[in-house]
Design an enzyme around this catalytic site. Sequence first.
Site, PDB file in Angstrom:
ATOM      1  N   CYS A 131      -3.888   4.837  -2.822  1.00 49.05           N
ATOM      2  CA  CYS A 131      -2.630   4.837  -3.100  1.00 49.05           C
ATOM      3  C   CYS A 131      -2.938   4.697  -4.636  1.00 49.05           C
ATOM      4  CB  CYS A 131      -1.688   3.732  -2.329  1.00 49.05           C
ATOM      5  SG  CYS A 131      -2.013   3.291  -0.602  1.00 49.05           S
ATOM      6  N   ASP A 132      -3.994   3.769  -4.670  1.00 49.43           N
ATOM      7  CA  ASP A 132      -3.944   3.314  -6.618  1.00 49.43           C
ATOM      8  C   ASP A 132      -4.931   3.399  -6.812  1.00 49.43           C
ATOM      9  OD1 ASP A 132      -1.649   1.368  -5.813  1.00 49.43           O
ATOM     10  OD2 ASP A 132      -2.537  -0.230  -5.205  1.00 49.43           O
ATOM     11  N   CYS A 144      -5.674  -0.249  -1.174  1.00 51.94           N
ATOM     12  CA  CYS A 144      -5.419   0.772  -0.869  1.00 51.94           C
ATOM     13  C   CYS A 144      -5.830   1.797  -1.542  1.00 51.94           C
ATOM     14  CB  CYS A 144      -3.752   1.491  -0.103  1.00 51.94           C
ATOM     15  SG  CYS A 144      -3.342   3.187  -0.064  1.00 51.94           S
TER      16      CYS A 144
END
Length: 349
Positions: A171-172, A168
């Site tokens: 997300c990261d 992701c």
Amino acid sequence: MPEKVIIIGSGPAGWSAAIYAARASLEPLLFEGAITEENRLAGTLPMGQLALTTEVENYPGFPAGHLETYLDDAIDGNRRRIMAPYANRGVSGPELMELMRQQAVNFGVRVVTDDVVEVDFDNRPFKLTSLEGKIYEALSVIVATGARANYLGLPSEEQYKNRGVSACAVCDGALPRFRNKPLAVVGGGDSAVEEAEYLSKFAATVYIVHRRDELRASKIMARRAMDNPKIEILWNRTLAEVLGNDSDGVTGVRLNSTVGEDDLVLDATGVFLSVGHTPNTAFLNGKLATNEKGYITLTTKGRTYTSVEGVFAAGDVADDYYRQAITSAGSGCMAALDAERTLAAKGLL
Ligand code: NDP
């Protein structure tokens, strides 16, 4: 007595549904999932995909990092005072999930640490069978079992998860370890291109590693990737091994060729798998209508209704498009309100 509502799933959709259902006096029972080795390997332990991530910087309400130092000048005194307890904190995925869980528990939600392995939606009340073999009855059900990112199943991939291997980018991707460094994205669909585009804002170079000589992504997305000077597409390549060490995490990748060329070893501090997601719908055994990819079909625009009246779906299990914590939480709230209104309309409350 059957339960008024049973919620299956313990990601943001499940907990949000539980909080709203509890406050509507539906006394919800929530299955958070079983803690088994099988679930660990599949990425389907309780608390869902967020529990597998690190910092969450895009969930509204949790400003990340150092408000004290860099925002002192920018915010007026009153607003600064309101935020004081939260400055310098942010939230991680596991923390966010624990907070949501506790919020639900505080409103009286009963949590069962088990999986639902079988459903009977043909009869009323509905019947759910747990992995432990217990049978639960419910007047309504909210399915919020999410989806899991597909990985390739390499041991090195598993070894460096959360230490440079991710599924992701949103997300990261903004983590310091990925800034101004070469990164690899594996896959050739719209997601891979989108992830690569996103990462190109931070990274020095983004390699898209694709197993064929043509992207699956739509033409417009593919064109954007090819026009992006920071993105380099490596055709006819598959990920053979994630390279790394204990102190640095991921340091590179070794790529096989699908057309008989030599292996290629590249430096990279991150490897993003973008080889599709799988919705967690196997336990439904076809009892709810799904699309061709297995995601639950929502039958009415703007509602969480499924093909069975009284069964609702929320979060990633019914969404292969947005897949964000905040959209899941929103749809969980909608499902609880839909359940309440449906039961009330039938005189079941
Ligand atoms: P897709 O199924 O479209 O693509 C998956 C990609 O992963 C394919 O290129 C596939 O290769 C590759 N792949 C699968 N398994 C392996 C493997 N074992 N080894 C190597 N490569 C592998 O999934 P996406 O997540 O990209 O997209 C899902 C849906 O969401 C699509 O309908 C997409 O259009 C949509 N979407 C739309 C976006 C937008 O419009 N902005 C953004 C993101 C997604 P191969 O091509 O060879 O099969």
